[in-house]
Write a protein that holds these residues in place. Structure first.
Motif, PDB file in Angstrom:
ATOM      1  N   UNK A 226       0.791  -1.153  -0.133  1.00 33.86           N
ATOM      2  CA  UNK A 226      -0.037   0.088  -0.075  1.00 33.86           C
ATOM      3  C   UNK A 226       0.815   1.364   0.095  1.00 33.86           C
ATOM      4  N   UNK A 227       1.843   1.230   0.948  1.00 31.73           N
ATOM      5  CA  UNK A 227       2.701   2.635   0.868  1.00 31.73           C
ATOM      6  C   UNK A 227       3.636   2.599  -0.246  1.00 31.73           C
ATOM      7  N   UNK A 228       3.897   1.560  -0.907  1.00 31.04           N
ATOM      8  CA  UNK A 228       4.847   1.656  -2.214  1.00 31.04           C
ATOM      9  C   UNK A 228       3.823   2.349  -3.293  1.00 31.04           C
ATOM     10  N   UNK A 229       2.476   1.742  -3.488  1.00 37.72           N
ATOM     11  CA  UNK A 229       1.734   2.398  -4.317  1.00 37.72           C
ATOM     12  C   UNK A 229       1.095   3.860  -4.104  1.00 37.72           C
ATOM     13  N   UNK A 230       1.158   4.283  -2.925  1.00 37.89           N
ATOM     14  CA  UNK A 230       0.588   5.638  -2.449  1.00 37.89           C
ATOM     15  C   UNK A 230       0.819   6.669  -3.578  1.00 37.89           C
ATOM     16  N   UNK A 231       2.069   6.864  -3.860  1.00 41.15           N
ATOM     17  CA  UNK A 231       2.260   8.110  -4.705  1.00 41.15           C
ATOM     18  C   UNK A 231       1.896   7.798  -6.199  1.00 41.15           C
ATOM     19  N   UNK A 232       1.586   6.654  -6.471  1.00 40.05           N
ATOM     20  CA  UNK A 232       1.130   6.204  -7.864  1.00 40.05           C
ATOM     21  C   UNK A 232      -0.348   6.288  -7.877  1.00 40.05           C
ATOM     22  N   UNK A 233      -1.133   6.060  -6.791  1.00 37.42           N
ATOM     23  CA  UNK A 233      -2.433   6.411  -6.772  1.00 37.42           C
ATOM     24  C   UNK A 233      -2.892   7.966  -6.683  1.00 37.42           C
ATOM     25  N   UNK A 234      -1.789   8.945  -6.350  1.00 39.20           N
ATOM     26  CA  UNK A 234      -2.147  10.205  -6.527  1.00 39.20           C
ATOM     27  C   UNK A 234      -1.769  10.593  -7.844  1.00 39.20           C
ATOM     28  N   UNK A 235      -0.910   9.807  -8.601  1.00 45.53           N
ATOM     29  CA  UNK A 235      -0.543  10.362  -9.910  1.00 45.53           C
ATOM     30  C   UNK A 235      -1.324  10.065 -10.905  1.00 45.53           C
ATOM     31  N   UNK A 236      -2.085   8.720 -10.677  1.00 41.37           N
ATOM     32  CA  UNK A 236      -3.110   8.337 -11.521  1.00 41.37           C
ATOM     33  C   UNK A 236      -4.443   8.014 -11.049  1.00 41.37           C
ATOM     34  N   UNK A 237      -5.150   9.038 -10.398  1.00 43.46           N
ATOM     35  CA  UNK A 237      -6.295   9.045  -9.601  1.00 43.46           C
ATOM     36  C   UNK A 237      -7.373   8.424 -10.501  1.00 43.46           C
ATOM     37  N   UNK A 238      -7.284   8.282 -11.774  1.00 37.16           N
ATOM     38  CA  UNK A 238      -8.664   7.678 -12.609  1.00 37.16           C
ATOM     39  C   UNK A 238      -8.540   6.164 -12.750  1.00 37.16           C
ATOM     40  N   UNK A 239      -7.105   5.886 -12.203  1.00 33.84           N
ATOM     41  CA  UNK A 239      -7.059   4.175 -12.398  1.00 33.84           C
ATOM     42  C   UNK A 239      -7.456   3.589 -11.008  1.00 33.84           C
ATOM     43  N   UNK A 240      -8.382   2.677 -11.112  1.00 31.23           N
ATOM     44  CA  UNK A 240      -8.603   1.913  -9.991  1.00 31.23           C
ATOM     45  C   UNK A 240      -7.288   0.779  -9.822  1.00 31.23           C
TER      46      UNK A 240
END
Length: 300
Positions: A226-240
């Motif tokens: 979860x922590x590894x993916x946290x910045x990527x979730x912010x960078x690609x907010x439209x991707x589930x």
């Protein structure tokens, strides 16, 4: 100047499927498509035969031309160029790959079971180029609904299944993660990220200790993912993003999960050695046993 997607053609049904898959990918990316067929000259005695030599060469020259005509008719709007070259296929494709944004190759299915049979040319291109390489086999399902047009090609109107990424949280690479998120974004689909970890051996713990340690490790690995993916979730907010962290073999879990994926993304560490080049054990296993197209992304 816009880049292009390169497809290696050999006239097989697998390479034709690769060309179809690449055409849809080219449309998603807004790139042109270059179809490359490499004619490996036949031995001199065969080349001098009155009928055999000229017939083989004529057949070889038809492959890229006829494939390009079919792609243009089925994928209007995609700029398609056909190239016919002479030489050793593996060497020629590796030399040309450096100018492409993605290389797409066909691969045979393993007889009787799901998975790929990666030939020598495919292995050479994957191991020797730093450009992402995708392998596709005949009859590949790359959409959610198994809707086929009369030619047996998945309909471009049907939605994609999720993209599947195999991620090692101990050494996550931005190049691989970016590739997977971009593919999911282009397809307007979810990204499933799978992290596999090794459980402790049973024989060195008491049963109760092992159960509590296993649960603790499971929570730690899930939190790390979860922590590894946290910045990527912010960078690609439209991707589930769908996270999956579990103990066991990474290759086995990715192969099983590939049944519900439109594309599997794995990384390959670039290794330069006097003893040759290698694909890596996980990528190698996934290439042979996944049942969806597989993209191998080289990284430092």
């Amino acid at each position: 100047m816009l880049g292009y997607i390169m497809v290696g053609l050999d006239g097989s049904s697998e390479s034709r499927a690769a060309a179809e898959w690449a055409a849809r990918e080219a449309k998603l990316r807004g790139l042109s498509l270059r179809l490359v067929h490499v004619w490996e000259p036949v031995p001199e005695p065969m080349a001098q035969a009155p009928l055999l030599g000229p017939t083989l060469q004529h057949w070889s020259e038809r492959i890229p031309r006829e494939t390009a005509e079919g792609i243009r008719s089925r994928h209007p709007g995609v700029d398609v160029k056909a190239v016919h070259l002479t030489g050793l296929p593996g060497d020629v494709l590796v030399d040309l790959a450096g100018d492409a944004e993605l290389v797409v190759l066909g691969s045979r299915g393993l007889s009787g079971i799901g998975g790929f049979m990666v030939g020598s040319v495919g292995q050479a291109v994957i191991a020797r180029t730093e450009v992402p390489v995708a392998l596709v086999r005949a009859g590949e399902q790359a959409v959610d609904e198994h809707t086929m047009d009369p030619a047996g090609i998945p309909s471009a109107a049907t939605p994609f299944r999720a993209v599947l990424l195999g991620l090692d949280t101990r050494s996550p690479d931005d190049t691989v993660i970016t590739f997977a998120f971009e593919e999911a974004a282009r397809r307007d689909t979810a990204l499933r990220v799978l992290h596999a970890w090794s459980p402790p051996p049973y024989n060195i713990y008491g049963l109760s200790d092992h159960v509590s340690l296993y649960d603790e490790l499971a929570r730690d690995h899930a939190a790390e993912l979860t922590e590894t993916l946290r910045p990527w979730r912010h960078k690609y907010p439209a991707v589930e993003v769908i996270e999956a962290s579990s103990a066991g073999s990474a290759a086995d879990q990715l192969a099983n999960a590939s049944r519900d994926a439109s594309l599997v993304v794995v990384g390959r560490r670039i290794r330069r050695s006097r003893f040759g080049v290698h694909i890596g054990p996980v990528a190698h296993a996934v290439l042979h046993h996944a049942v969806a197209p597989v993209a191998v992304v080289a990284h430092a």
